[in-house]
Scaffold this active site. Structure first.
Site, PDB file in Angstrom:
ATOM      1  N   SER A  53      17.215 -69.604   8.024  1.00  0.00           N
ATOM      2  CA  SER A  53      16.743 -68.544   7.127  1.00  0.00           C
ATOM      3  C   SER A  53      17.917 -67.706   6.653  1.00  0.00           C
ATOM      4  O   SER A  53      18.919 -67.548   7.379  1.00  0.00           O
ATOM      5  CB  SER A  53      15.763 -67.648   7.903  1.00  0.00           C
ATOM      6  OG  SER A  53      15.540 -66.452   7.176  1.00  0.00           O
ATOM      7  N   TYR A  81      12.725 -63.317  15.157  1.00  0.00           N
ATOM      8  CA  TYR A  81      12.723 -64.517  14.304  1.00  0.00           C
ATOM      9  C   TYR A  81      14.142 -64.888  13.881  1.00  0.00           C
ATOM     10  O   TYR A  81      14.580 -66.046  14.023  1.00  0.00           O
ATOM     11  CB  TYR A  81      11.835 -64.233  13.086  1.00  0.00           C
ATOM     12  CG  TYR A  81      11.896 -65.258  11.987  1.00  0.00           C
ATOM     13  CD1 TYR A  81      11.185 -66.454  12.086  1.00  0.00           C
ATOM     14  CD2 TYR A  81      12.651 -65.034  10.829  1.00  0.00           C
ATOM     15  CE1 TYR A  81      11.239 -67.397  11.061  1.00  0.00           C
ATOM     16  CE2 TYR A  81      12.696 -65.956   9.808  1.00  0.00           C
ATOM     17  CZ  TYR A  81      11.997 -67.140   9.921  1.00  0.00           C
ATOM     18  OH  TYR A  81      12.043 -68.075   8.917  1.00  0.00           O
TER      19      TYR A  81
HETATM   20  N1  LIG Z   1       8.823 -69.018   3.266  1.00  0.00           N
HETATM   21  C1  LIG Z   1       9.942 -68.353   3.478  1.00  0.00           C
HETATM   22  O1  LIG Z   1      10.191 -67.272   2.914  1.00  0.00           O
HETATM   23  C2  LIG Z   1      10.967 -68.921   4.434  1.00  0.00           C
HETATM   24  C3  LIG Z   1      12.275 -68.419   4.357  1.00  0.00           C
HETATM   25  C4  LIG Z   1      13.234 -68.906   5.218  1.00  0.00           C
HETATM   26  C5  LIG Z   1      12.910 -69.885   6.132  1.00  0.00           C
HETATM   27  N2  LIG Z   1      11.637 -70.348   6.214  1.00  0.00           N
HETATM   28  C6  LIG Z   1      11.342 -71.378   7.215  1.00  0.00           C
HETATM   29  O2  LIG Z   1      10.868 -72.534   6.553  1.00  0.00           O
HETATM   30  C7  LIG Z   1       9.999 -73.257   7.418  1.00  0.00           C
HETATM   31  C8  LIG Z   1       8.699 -73.579   6.690  1.00  0.00           C
HETATM   32  O3  LIG Z   1       8.095 -72.379   6.276  1.00  0.00           O
HETATM   33  P1  LIG Z   1       7.028 -72.334   5.089  1.00  0.00           P
HETATM   34  O4  LIG Z   1       7.382 -71.192   4.224  1.00  0.00           O
HETATM   35  O5  LIG Z   1       6.862 -73.666   4.492  1.00  0.00           O
HETATM   36  O6  LIG Z   1       5.710 -71.944   5.919  1.00  0.00           O
HETATM   37  P2  LIG Z   1       4.173 -72.377   5.666  1.00  0.00           P
HETATM   38  O7  LIG Z   1       3.901 -72.561   4.216  1.00  0.00           O
HETATM   39  O8  LIG Z   1       3.388 -71.369   6.432  1.00  0.00           O
HETATM   40  O9  LIG Z   1       4.052 -73.818   6.369  1.00  0.00           O
HETATM   41  C9  LIG Z   1       4.294 -73.912   7.743  1.00  0.00           C
HETATM   42  C10 LIG Z   1       4.275 -75.361   8.171  1.00  0.00           C
HETATM   43  O10 LIG Z   1       4.651 -75.408   9.565  1.00  0.00           O
HETATM   44  C11 LIG Z   1       3.582 -75.965  10.322  1.00  0.00           C
HETATM   45  N3  LIG Z   1       3.485 -75.276  11.611  1.00  0.00           N
HETATM   46  C12 LIG Z   1       3.299 -73.958  11.841  1.00  0.00           C
HETATM   47  N4  LIG Z   1       3.231 -73.715  13.172  1.00  0.00           N
HETATM   48  C13 LIG Z   1       3.368 -74.921  13.787  1.00  0.00           C
HETATM   49  C14 LIG Z   1       3.364 -75.359  15.133  1.00  0.00           C
HETATM   50  N5  LIG Z   1       3.162 -74.512  16.164  1.00  0.00           N
HETATM   51  N6  LIG Z   1       3.547 -76.665  15.385  1.00  0.00           N
HETATM   52  C15 LIG Z   1       3.729 -77.545  14.370  1.00  0.00           C
HETATM   53  N7  LIG Z   1       3.713 -77.217  13.074  1.00  0.00           N
HETATM   54  C16 LIG Z   1       3.547 -75.903  12.787  1.00  0.00           C
HETATM   55  C17 LIG Z   1       2.332 -75.795   9.483  1.00  0.00           C
HETATM   56  O11 LIG Z   1       1.370 -76.777   9.856  1.00  0.00           O
HETATM   57  P3  LIG Z   1      -0.209 -76.610   9.441  1.00  0.00           P
HETATM   58  O12 LIG Z   1      -0.249 -76.637   7.939  1.00  0.00           O
HETATM   59  O13 LIG Z   1      -0.890 -77.795  10.048  1.00  0.00           O
HETATM   60  O14 LIG Z   1      -0.666 -75.329  10.012  1.00  0.00           O
HETATM   61  C18 LIG Z   1       2.914 -75.991   8.076  1.00  0.00           C
HETATM   62  O15 LIG Z   1       3.085 -77.365   7.795  1.00  0.00           O
HETATM   63  C19 LIG Z   1       9.842 -72.417   8.680  1.00  0.00           C
HETATM   64  O16 LIG Z   1      10.717 -72.892   9.677  1.00  0.00           O
HETATM   65  C20 LIG Z   1      10.272 -71.034   8.229  1.00  0.00           C
HETATM   66  O17 LIG Z   1      10.757 -70.255   9.296  1.00  0.00           O
HETATM   67  C21 LIG Z   1      10.660 -69.901   5.370  1.00  0.00           C
END
Ligand SMILES: NC(=O)c1ccc[n+]([C@@H]2O[C@H](COP(=O)([O-])OP(=O)(O)OC[C@H]3O[C@@H](n4cnc5c(N)ncnc54)[C@H](OP(=O)(O)O)[C@@H]3O)[C@@H](O)[C@H]2O)c1
Length: 254
Positions: free
Chosen positions: A146, A159
């Site tokens: 991140s 986090y």
């Molecule tokens: N969005 C942002 O602003 C942002 C910024 C920097 C980094 N990130 C990082 O990017 C990654 C993806 O985030 P995103 O924005 O795509 O989030 P998201 O849209 O909420 O999607 C989260 C994904 O992770 C899965 N997941 C959540 N908890 C889990 C668990 N306990 N075991 C296995 N799978 C799990 C979910 O599965 P289900 O759909 O089955 O629930 C979903 O596929 C994360 O590591 C996050 O920290 C995000």
């Protein structure tokens, strides 16, 4: 008939950034095994999109917080590799699954901390440990971090610290797996409008404006801004890139 495509495992590929990564990897001719935690139907939709694009895809359930389930997951994964892909190895591991949990340091409970830790660091560490013997030499690992490891926002202490741990771990992976030709890199997205953190960016006009105002390119990120960078790291063009952190934030707080 033997599959000639490379294979990537994308955790959390059912939606958000992981979904885009899976689609973009497939566009590069890579077959996909994606995992979901709760959203089986959304995961199947991603599988269908990848199959329509001409690559093989399968979705497996995996809770990356449950390290004790990883041995069983690896056995399922191996059976899938031999049954559907006619191989016993895969090429790229993308540790993406995650969720957000924000609170000031004084309010952060041990339970909140452990929930985050299990997914964002312990899960990444041990899933990688369990799967790395199955990676082909010359393959790669991409860990999703991140922008919050470089800049600080109130409420993100736990986090961001765990993402920082993943970044250090990635450099150690690059060192220890380098002799096998396996590269390990970090992609660090800025703020992206997904379901992450209960969709806080997408839902808040105020937050969207704030992020846009501190971003050189003047808007919040979209999932489609991220996956292509992960896919690039899984190509031969990135063969000399390892132990690197690539921030994909449109220039947030530069
Ligand atoms: N969005 C942002 O602003 C942002 C910024 C920097 C980094 N990130 C990082 O990017 C990654 C993806 O985030 P995103 O924005 O795509 O989030 P998201 O849209 O909420 O999607 C989260 C994904 O992770 C899965 N997941 C959540 N908890 C889990 C668990 N306990 N075991 C296995 N799978 C799990 C979910 O599965 P289900 O759909 O089955 O629930 C979903 O596929 C994360 O590591 C996050 O920290 C995000």
């Amino acid at each position: 008939m033997e599959s000639k495509s490379k294979i990537a495992l994308v955790t959390g590929g059912s939606r958000g950034l992981g979904k885009d990564m899976a689609l973009r990897l497939a566009q590069k001719g890579i077959d996909i095994i994606l995992t979901y935690n709760t959203r089986a139907e959304e995961a199947q939709n991603v599988v269908a999109q990848i199959e329509q694009a001409g690559q093989k895809a399968v979705a497996l359930q995996l809770n990356t917080a449950n390290v004790k389930s990883f041995d069983l997951f690896r056995e399922q994964f191996k059976a899938l590799l031999s049954g559907k892909f006619n191989t016993d190895h895969f090429d790229f591991l993308i540790n993406n699954a995650g969720f957000g949990r924000n609170a000031p340091i004084e309010d952060f409970t041990e339970e909140m901390f452990d929930e985050l830790m299990n997914v964002h660091f312990k899960g990444v560490y041990f899933l990688t440990q369990k799967m790395m013997a199955l990676l082909n030499d010359g393959g790669g690992i991409v860990n999703i971090s991140s922008g919050l490891t470089r800049v600080s926002f109130k409420g993100s202490s736990a986090y961001a610290s765990m993402k920082g741990a993943v970044e250090v771990f990635t450099r150690y992976l690059a060192k220890e797996l380098g002799p096998r030709g396996i590269r390990a890199n970090i992609v660090a997205p800025g703020a992206v409008a997904t379901d992450f953190n209960d969709g806080h960016i997408r839902k808040s006009e105020q937050l969207t404006q704030l992020v846009s105002s501190i971003t050189a390119l003047g808007r919040v990120g979209m999932a489609e801004d991220i996956g292509g960078v992960v896919a690039f790291l899984c190509t031969d063009d990135a063969r000399w890139v390892t132990a690197q952190r690539i921030e994909v934030s449109g220039g947030m707080l530069i």
